[in-house]
Design a protein around this motif. Structure first.
Motif, PDB file in Angstrom:
ATOM      1  N   ASN A 181       0.830  -1.216   0.000  1.00 42.24           N
ATOM      2  CA  ASN A 181       0.000   0.000   0.000  1.00 42.24           C
ATOM      3  C   ASN A 181       0.858   1.257   0.000  1.00 42.24           C
ATOM      4  OD1 ASN A 181      -2.464  -1.329  -0.026  1.00 42.24           O
ATOM      5  ND2 ASN A 181      -2.521  -1.518   2.207  1.00 42.24           N
ATOM      6  N   ARG A 182       1.858   1.302   0.892  1.00 42.31           N
ATOM      7  CA  ARG A 182       2.744   2.461   0.934  1.00 42.31           C
ATOM      8  C   ARG A 182       3.600   2.552  -0.324  1.00 42.31           C
ATOM      9  NH1 ARG A 182       4.041   4.917   5.982  1.00 42.31           N
ATOM     10  NH2 ARG A 182       2.759   4.134   7.676  1.00 42.31           N
ATOM     11  N   THR A 183       4.053   1.405  -0.817  1.00 42.39           N
ATOM     12  CA  THR A 183       4.904   1.400  -2.017  1.00 42.39           C
ATOM     13  C   THR A 183       4.143   1.949  -3.226  1.00 42.39           C
ATOM     14  OG1 THR A 183       6.240  -0.447  -1.210  1.00 42.39           O
ATOM     15  CG2 THR A 183       6.207  -0.074  -3.591  1.00 42.39           C
ATOM     16  N   ILE A 184       2.905   1.528  -3.388  1.00 43.09           N
ATOM     17  CA  ILE A 184       2.100   2.016  -4.520  1.00 43.09           C
ATOM     18  C   ILE A 184       1.875   3.513  -4.411  1.00 43.09           C
ATOM     19  CG2 ILE A 184      -0.202   1.927  -5.560  1.00 43.09           C
ATOM     20  CD1 ILE A 184      -0.175  -1.120  -4.876  1.00 43.09           C
ATOM     21  N   ARG A 185       1.508   3.987  -3.193  1.00 47.87           N
ATOM     22  CA  ARG A 185       1.287   5.428  -3.023  1.00 47.87           C
ATOM     23  C   ARG A 185       2.550   6.232  -3.327  1.00 47.87           C
ATOM     24  NH1 ARG A 185      -1.841   3.851   1.520  1.00 47.87           N
ATOM     25  NH2 ARG A 185      -0.126   4.353   2.951  1.00 47.87           N
ATOM     26  N   ALA A 186       3.694   5.689  -2.911  1.00 41.98           N
ATOM     27  CA  ALA A 186       4.950   6.413  -3.116  1.00 41.98           C
ATOM     28  C   ALA A 186       5.374   6.444  -4.581  1.00 41.98           C
ATOM     29  CB  ALA A 186       6.050   5.777  -2.268  1.00 41.98           C
ATOM     30  N   ASN A 187       4.823   5.547  -5.414  1.00 41.18           N
ATOM     31  CA  ASN A 187       5.268   5.452  -6.811  1.00 41.18           C
ATOM     32  C   ASN A 187       4.175   5.767  -7.824  1.00 41.18           C
ATOM     33  OD1 ASN A 187       8.184   4.165  -6.793  1.00 41.18           O
ATOM     34  ND2 ASN A 187       7.019   3.107  -5.189  1.00 41.18           N
ATOM     35  N   LEU A 188       3.102   6.408  -7.395  1.00 35.60           N
ATOM     36  CA  LEU A 188       2.014   6.733  -8.318  1.00 35.60           C
ATOM     37  C   LEU A 188       2.486   7.590  -9.488  1.00 35.60           C
ATOM     38  CD1 LEU A 188      -0.967   7.392  -5.883  1.00 35.60           C
ATOM     39  CD2 LEU A 188      -0.723   5.510  -7.524  1.00 35.60           C
ATOM     40  N   LYS A 189       3.508   8.416  -9.247  1.00 35.06           N
ATOM     41  CA  LYS A 189       4.016   9.272 -10.330  1.00 35.06           C
ATOM     42  C   LYS A 189       4.670   8.446 -11.437  1.00 35.06           C
ATOM     43  CE  LYS A 189       8.425   9.983  -7.947  1.00 35.06           C
ATOM     44  NZ  LYS A 189       9.358  10.982  -7.376  1.00 35.06           N
ATOM     45  N   ASN A 190       4.963   7.179 -11.142  1.00 31.28           N
ATOM     46  CA  ASN A 190       5.613   6.318 -12.130  1.00 31.28           C
ATOM     47  C   ASN A 190       4.627   5.401 -12.852  1.00 31.28           C
ATOM     48  OD1 ASN A 190       8.148   7.344 -11.310  1.00 31.28           O
ATOM     49  ND2 ASN A 190       8.187   5.897  -9.593  1.00 31.28           N
ATOM     50  N   TYR A 191       3.365   5.786 -12.845  1.00 36.26           N
ATOM     51  CA  TYR A 191       2.349   4.971 -13.513  1.00 36.26           C
ATOM     52  C   TYR A 191       2.521   5.047 -15.034  1.00 36.26           C
ATOM     53  CZ  TYR A 191      -2.236   3.290 -15.026  1.00 36.26           C
ATOM     54  OH  TYR A 191      -3.248   2.601 -15.635  1.00 36.26           O
ATOM     55  N   LEU A 192       2.487   3.877 -15.702  1.00 36.67           N
ATOM     56  CA  LEU A 192       2.596   3.801 -17.165  1.00 36.67           C
ATOM     57  C   LEU A 192       1.248   3.396 -17.733  1.00 36.67           C
ATOM     58  CD1 LEU A 192       6.012   1.892 -17.443  1.00 36.67           C
ATOM     59  CD2 LEU A 192       5.613   4.374 -17.512  1.00 36.67           C
ATOM     60  N   PRO A 193       0.515   4.359 -18.320  1.00 33.27           N
ATOM     61  CA  PRO A 193      -0.850   4.055 -18.790  1.00 33.27           C
ATOM     62  C   PRO A 193      -0.894   2.950 -19.839  1.00 33.27           C
ATOM     63  CG  PRO A 193      -0.439   6.414 -18.772  1.00 33.27           C
ATOM     64  CD  PRO A 193       0.873   5.759 -18.526  1.00 33.27           C
ATOM     65  N   GLU A 194       0.072   2.974 -20.769  1.00 38.22           N
ATOM     66  CA  GLU A 194       0.016   1.983 -21.852  1.00 38.22           C
ATOM     67  C   GLU A 194       0.202   0.551 -21.334  1.00 38.22           C
ATOM     68  OE1 GLU A 194       4.137   3.841 -21.620  1.00 38.22           O
ATOM     69  OE2 GLU A 194       2.034   4.470 -21.559  1.00 38.22           O
ATOM     70  N   GLN A 195       1.023   0.395 -20.283  1.00 41.46           N
ATOM     71  CA  GLN A 195       1.199  -0.933 -19.680  1.00 41.46           C
ATOM     72  C   GLN A 195       0.246  -1.175 -18.501  1.00 41.46           C
ATOM     73  OE1 GLN A 195       4.271   0.726 -20.462  1.00 41.46           O
ATOM     74  NE2 GLN A 195       4.399  -0.520 -22.322  1.00 41.46           N
ATOM     75  N   ARG A 196      -0.447  -0.112 -18.103  1.00 41.17           N
ATOM     76  CA  ARG A 196      -1.362  -0.173 -16.967  1.00 41.17           C
ATOM     77  C   ARG A 196      -0.650  -0.760 -15.734  1.00 41.17           C
ATOM     78  NH1 ARG A 196      -7.017  -2.698 -18.663  1.00 41.17           N
ATOM     79  NH2 ARG A 196      -7.528  -1.778 -16.632  1.00 41.17           N
ATOM     80  N   THR A 197       0.504  -0.193 -15.475  1.00 40.48           N
ATOM     81  CA  THR A 197       1.285  -0.669 -14.331  1.00 40.48           C
ATOM     82  C   THR A 197       2.068   0.487 -13.719  1.00 40.48           C
ATOM     83  OG1 THR A 197       2.828  -2.358 -13.581  1.00 40.48           O
ATOM     84  CG2 THR A 197       3.378  -1.267 -15.645  1.00 40.48           C
ATOM     85  N   ILE A 198       2.606   0.245 -12.543  1.00 38.35           N
ATOM     86  CA  ILE A 198       3.435   1.214 -11.834  1.00 38.35           C
ATOM     87  C   ILE A 198       4.855   0.669 -11.736  1.00 38.35           C
ATOM     88  CG2 ILE A 198       3.872   2.277  -9.573  1.00 38.35           C
ATOM     89  CD1 ILE A 198       0.870   2.440  -9.168  1.00 38.35           C
ATOM     90  N   VAL A 199       5.819   1.516 -12.047  1.00 40.87           N
ATOM     91  CA  VAL A 199       7.220   1.136 -11.877  1.00 40.87           C
ATOM     92  C   VAL A 199       7.639   1.470 -10.449  1.00 40.87           C
ATOM     93  CG1 VAL A 199       9.594   1.486 -12.642  1.00 40.87           C
ATOM     94  CG2 VAL A 199       7.710   1.584 -14.318  1.00 40.87           C
ATOM     95  N   PRO A 200       7.884   0.458  -9.603  1.00 38.74           N
ATOM     96  CA  PRO A 200       8.209   0.723  -8.189  1.00 38.74           C
ATOM     97  C   PRO A 200       9.685   1.087  -8.014  1.00 38.74           C
ATOM     98  CG  PRO A 200       8.104  -1.635  -8.562  1.00 38.74           C
ATOM     99  CD  PRO A 200       7.785  -0.985  -9.885  1.00 38.74           C
ATOM    100  N   GLU A 201       9.992   2.353  -8.274  1.00 37.49           N
ATOM    101  CA  GLU A 201      11.379   2.792  -8.098  1.00 37.49           C
ATOM    102  C   GLU A 201      11.808   2.742  -6.637  1.00 37.49           C
ATOM    103  OE1 GLU A 201      11.784   6.662  -9.715  1.00 37.49           O
ATOM    104  OE2 GLU A 201      11.839   5.964 -11.807  1.00 37.49           O
ATOM    105  N   ARG A 202      10.826   2.952  -5.738  1.00 41.85           N
ATOM    106  CA  ARG A 202      11.147   2.977  -4.309  1.00 41.85           C
ATOM    107  C   ARG A 202      10.262   1.990  -3.574  1.00 41.85           C
ATOM    108  NH1 ARG A 202      10.075   6.576   0.354  1.00 41.85           N
ATOM    109  NH2 ARG A 202       8.492   7.688  -0.847  1.00 41.85           N
ATOM    110  N   LEU A 203      10.880   0.997  -2.960  1.00 44.46           N
ATOM    111  CA  LEU A 203      10.143   0.000  -2.191  1.00 44.46           C
ATOM    112  C   LEU A 203      10.108   0.414  -0.722  1.00 44.46           C
ATOM    113  CD1 LEU A 203      11.648  -3.274  -3.691  1.00 44.46           C
ATOM    114  CD2 LEU A 203       9.494  -2.164  -4.309  1.00 44.46           C
ATOM    115  N   ILE A 204       8.946   0.237  -0.108  1.00 40.66           N
ATOM    116  CA  ILE A 204       8.796   0.576   1.315  1.00 40.66           C
ATOM    117  C   ILE A 204       8.301  -0.660   2.056  1.00 40.66           C
ATOM    118  CG2 ILE A 204       7.599   2.014   3.004  1.00 40.66           C
ATOM    119  CD1 ILE A 204       7.343   4.139   0.838  1.00 40.66           C
TER     120      ILE A 204
END
Length: 386
Positions: A181-204
């Motif tokens: 939950n925290r990891t997704i919130r911290a990486n929302l800016k890295n959302y890729l619409p075409e892949q419909r995924t988030i790149v988790p640059e920072r893991l929490i």
């Protein structure tokens, strides 16, 4: 229209009569003597007598030296006034009429409305309590402690558990320790619409070992007579903290000597009866003992609860605080832990501590969990406005 006016007039008359009635009860002085011209009914006259016993200085009514008479008075005020007012009147009666020694009698203890201030009075009596009254006194103290625990324990545990979790947060967790939950919130800016995924640059995540979040807390409590309410609240909080596996709690009380009551922390009533209210104050000696118990400075919070009227060596006291802070200890000074607000305190010593980065301030029991959470997380302390 006329009916409305009559209604208004009647309301005004009723309001005026009620104001006169209240002024009559405040002023006292016997029928007509106080100048209101308000006659009291039977119930109000009885209420007036209970007020006169404590506040009627000119009439010298008093309660006399009779325990049965005092017990009846205690029963009367509980019938006429709400609990909050009863507690104030009891406190005033103890202060004005010297009823403290009468509280050593079991029938008196059974008649009073128990609160923090009554507990303080009982503790100050100490060994003056006869054997026949000690069990009754313990029952009174236990009732107050249980009420305080019910009010404070849940919120304290929840607040400090959150602080401990946040202080244990790691940014390179193992896969099974990731807080998604925290990891997704911290990486929302890295959302890729075409892949419909988030790149988790920072893991929490959180460290697996409980030791990662474990903190040492030392409560160092001034047991001089003026600190009675603070001693009661601190004992309750000490028991709550001791019940948390992630906090290693030590409770130290002092006057001119130092007593470690950590072994009694499972029962705050035992802690309270292990205190000895009154006497002098040697903060320096108490801090020397606390300093000797610190094994993990960077993971330790020391909370000094005192009005800072030091009877020991002032300069050494300040040097100890500075040394603890330099070693990594988080040092907190509370001038009081009670609902009464800022007490009388040594302003020179408070200013000297503030200059060391350890500001001294009064704290209510409801605010204490937030102060402790900030200390654990090493955030700025949420100092209440005076």
């Amino acid at each position: 229209m006329g009916t409305g006016l009559v209604g208004t007039d009647l309301a005004d008359v009723t309001s005026a009569e009620e104001r006169l009635r209240r002024w009559r009860l405040v002023l006292g002085g016997g029928d007509g003597a106080e100048g209101t011209g308000c006659a009291l009914g039977e119930r109000d006259a009885a209420m007036d007598r209970t007020l006169a016993a404590v506040y009627g200085q000119e009439r010298q009514a008093g309660l006399g030296g009779s325990a049965p008479r005092v017990a009846r008075w205690l029963g009367d005020i509980r019938g006429y006034f709400p609990s909050s007012v009863v507690r104030v009147m009891q406190r005033d009666a103890i202060d004005r009429l010297g009823l403290a020694t009468m509280l050593a009698e079991p029938e008196m203890l059974e008649a009073v409305e128990a609160d923090v201030h009554l507990v303080g009075t009982l503790l100050s009596l100490g060994k003056a309590l006869p054997e026949t009254s000690r069990e009754t006194a313990r029952a009174v103290v236990r009732k107050v402690v249980q009420e305080l625990e019910k009010r404070l324990a849940g919120r304290t545990r929840a607040t400090l558990t959150g602080a401990l979790d946040r202080s244990a947060k790691v940014h390179r967790p193992r896969h099974r320790d990731i807080d998604w939950n925290r990891t997704i919130r911290a990486n929302l800016k890295n959302y890729l619409p075409e892949q419909r995924t988030i790149v988790p640059e920072r893991l929490i995540g959180y460290g697996r070992a409980a030791q990662a979040a474990k903190k040492d807390v030392i409560l160092c409590i001034d047991q001089s007579g003026s600190m009675a309410a603070s001693v009661v609240y601190a004992s309750v909080f000490g028991a709550v903290l001791a019940s948390m596996r992630s906090i290693d709690t030590r409770l130290v009380v002092f006057d001119t000597s130092v007593v470690d009551l950590t072994e009694q922390l499972d029962d705050p009533v035992d802690v309270l009866f292990g205190t000895q209210l009154g006497g002098g104050t040697d903060i320096n000696r108490a801090l020397a003992y606390c300093q000797s118990q610190i094994t993990r400075p960077a993971e330790t919070v020391v909370v000094l609860i005192s009005d800072l009227y030091e009877g020991g060596i002032r300069d050494e006291m300040l040097k100890r605080v500075a040394a603890m802070q330099s070693a990594g200890v988080r040092f907190v000074t509370l001038l009081a832990l009670s609902d009464e607000g800022a007490p009388a305190y040594d302003r020179e010593h408070a200013a000297a501590l503030a200059a060391l980065g350890a500001p001294a301030f009064a704290c209510t029991p409801d605010h204490f969990p937030e102060v402790m959470a900030a200390a654990i997380e090493r955030r700025p302390l949420p100092i209440p406005e005076n």
